[in-house]
Design an enzyme around this catalytic site. Structure first.
Site, PDB file in Angstrom:
ATOM      1  CG  ASN A 101     -22.418 -54.309  -2.896  1.00  0.00           C
ATOM      2  OD1 ASN A 101     -23.213 -53.391  -3.103  1.00  0.00           O
ATOM      3  ND2 ASN A 101     -21.159 -54.258  -3.279  1.00  0.00           N
ATOM      4  NE  ARG A 102     -25.480 -49.352  -1.845  1.00  0.00           N
ATOM      5  CZ  ARG A 102     -24.157 -49.173  -1.744  1.00  0.00           C
ATOM      6  NH1 ARG A 102     -23.332 -49.975  -2.435  1.00  0.00           N
ATOM      7  NH2 ARG A 102     -23.663 -48.228  -0.990  1.00  0.00           N
ATOM      8  CG  HIS A 127     -22.769 -54.417   3.811  1.00  0.00           C
ATOM      9  ND1 HIS A 127     -22.295 -55.076   2.691  1.00  0.00           N
ATOM     10  CD2 HIS A 127     -22.080 -53.240   3.881  1.00  0.00           C
ATOM     11  CE1 HIS A 127     -21.345 -54.334   2.126  1.00  0.00           C
ATOM     12  NE2 HIS A 127     -21.205 -53.221   2.807  1.00  0.00           N
ATOM     13  CG  HIS A 197     -16.919 -53.806   4.744  1.00  0.00           C
ATOM     14  ND1 HIS A 197     -16.518 -52.503   4.987  1.00  0.00           N
ATOM     15  CD2 HIS A 197     -17.866 -53.729   3.778  1.00  0.00           C
ATOM     16  CE1 HIS A 197     -17.207 -51.681   4.209  1.00  0.00           C
ATOM     17  NE2 HIS A 197     -18.028 -52.398   3.465  1.00  0.00           N
ATOM     18  CE1 TYR A 199     -14.689 -47.503   4.957  1.00  0.00           C
ATOM     19  CE2 TYR A 199     -15.281 -49.525   6.109  1.00  0.00           C
ATOM     20  CZ  TYR A 199     -15.651 -48.390   5.406  1.00  0.00           C
ATOM     21  OH  TYR A 199     -16.970 -48.133   5.162  1.00  0.00           O
ATOM     22  CG  ASP A 269     -19.655 -47.617  -3.080  1.00  0.00           C
ATOM     23  OD1 ASP A 269     -19.248 -48.783  -2.933  1.00  0.00           O
ATOM     24  OD2 ASP A 269     -20.538 -47.103  -2.368  1.00  0.00           O
ATOM     25  CD  GLN A 307     -19.009 -52.403  -4.574  1.00  0.00           C
ATOM     26  OE1 GLN A 307     -19.357 -53.307  -5.345  1.00  0.00           O
ATOM     27  NE2 GLN A 307     -19.616 -51.228  -4.559  1.00  0.00           N
ATOM     28  CD  GLU A 335     -16.849 -53.866   0.412  1.00  0.00           C
ATOM     29  OE1 GLU A 335     -17.975 -54.364   0.646  1.00  0.00           O
ATOM     30  OE2 GLU A 335     -16.678 -52.661   0.085  1.00  0.00           O
TER      31      GLU A 335
END
Length: 372
Positions: A101-102, A127, A197, A199, A269, A307, A335
């Protein structure tokens, strides 16, 4: 904090016929531009579940599972060959780190020292930076029912302090559990926040959107963000908002409502604050089900957050497996993690790993089937 026990794993439960277990296999999967070889490990169990993992990025390249009628499909977005992952892949199937994440502004302070990271997501670091754990070559060795991958991140890599040694174990059991265990240590205090991660599309990758899938999250609060998707530091109840998934709800039911948070994320998100009985206790925190195929995914974790990303930035520019075009909301991520930007928020659970302590993590993605 002197020790952190987090957990990362994946559990897949199915009924039906059984077969003889196949030992994990390894095979070449291309090579990097510098000539280093990438390997692909294939895990199979007695129920016909098959998982492929490669050493580049510790990436899960496919997860093949049956639906309620026994038809098998790959439910993970990705590519048929290594070259796709070397391009502009949006972290398909990867282990992301050092910091999932950020981190705001690509900087944080630790023990009186300010550290600067690559800003690879607008003004922020995402990430792990330009060359995070998803873009490095891990070493792999087969285990009895899976594969163990290892990587050592050098002191100063992507701006982070300390040499961090990481091991990730993927294990596929005959109870249809794909267990992903993390273990790490460091030579200097450093933030560490790892996540898987993948999808997901329970219809099968390349088969429509995820908007009709029903999601339940065991979370009574979330962390709202600013316009750059950095948490504001507040923890806000989900009640009365489009973020309330405490009851099974189609993902598309409220995703386009007039809501500032949805506008910032172009959909979902965000990080949800999970209702764990106590820190570090493995708990069922999410359930995703497909009313068409009958596939069900349950997520269990010891992490404090998750997340949920609804694939809002997929735009049709990526061609994945079999030439499938991955359009907007054609896959979603769940996540498990510590909260985004935790090093800059004292009120969030700490992500600091110190020398002499161990980072140990487990999350469970549990697949089953149901008939409507």
């Amino acid at each position: 904090m002197t020790m952190r026990s987090i957990a990362a794993a994946t559990l897949i439960l199915f009924s039906g016929c059984t077969m003889r277990r196949a030992e994990p296999t390894r095979a070449p999967f291309g090579q990097l531009p510098d000539g280093r070889r990438v390997e692909l490990f294939t895990l199979r169990n007695t129920h016909g579940v098959e998982v492929n993992v490669m050493t580049y990025g510790a990436i899960i390249t496919s997860i093949r599972t049956p639906d309620a009628d026994g038809h098998v499909a790959d439910v993970a977005l990705g590519f048929d060959s290594l070259s796709g992952y070397l391009g502009s892949s949006p972290y398909f199937g990867a282990i992301v780190g050092r910091y999932a994440n950020r981190i705001a502004g690509g900087r944080f302070a630790l023990d009186g020292v300010e550290y600067h990271l690559a800003r690879n997501n607008g003004p922020n670091s995402l990430h792990g930076g330009v060359r995070g754990f998803d873009k490095v070559l891990w070493t792999g060795e087969p285990t009895e029912k899976g594969v163990r991958l290892r990587y050592t991140s050098a002191d100063g890599e992507e701006g982070y302090p300390g040499a961090v040694t990481v091991a990730v174990n993927y294990t596929l059991t005959d109870d249809n559990e794909l267990i992903v265990d993390y273990d790490a240590s460091t030579t200097k205090a450093t933030p560490l926040n790892l996540s898987q991660h993948t999808y997901w599309n329970l219809h099968g990758e390349g088969t429509g959107t995820i908007l009709d899938l029903r999601l339940m999250l065991n979370a009574s609060a979330f962390t709202p963000v600013d316009s750059t998707l950095i948490p504001t530091g507040k923890i806000v109840p989900v009640e009365g908002t489009p973020f309330d998934f405490r009851q099974p709800t189609p993902i598309g039911a409220r995703i386009d409502q007039a809501n500032e948070q949805l506008r910032f994320g172009r959909g979902y998100d965000h990080n949800w604050v999970l209702d764990l009985p106590s820190p570090g206790v493995l708990t069922a925190v999410a359930r995703l089900d497909d009313p068409v195929s009958g596939r069900v995914l349950e997520v269990r974790t010891t992490e404090p957050g998750i997340q949920f990303y609804s694939g809002n930035f997929l735009d049709g520019s990526i061609k994945g497996k079999g030439g499938h075009v991955y359009g907007r909301r054609s896959g979603l991520c769940l996540e498990t993690q510590h909260f985004p930007d935790s090093p800059n928020h004292a009120n969030f659970p700490s992500t600091i790993l110190r020398p002499g302590a161990r980072y140990q993590s487990r999350t469970v993605f549990a697949f089953s089937t149901r008939r409507s």
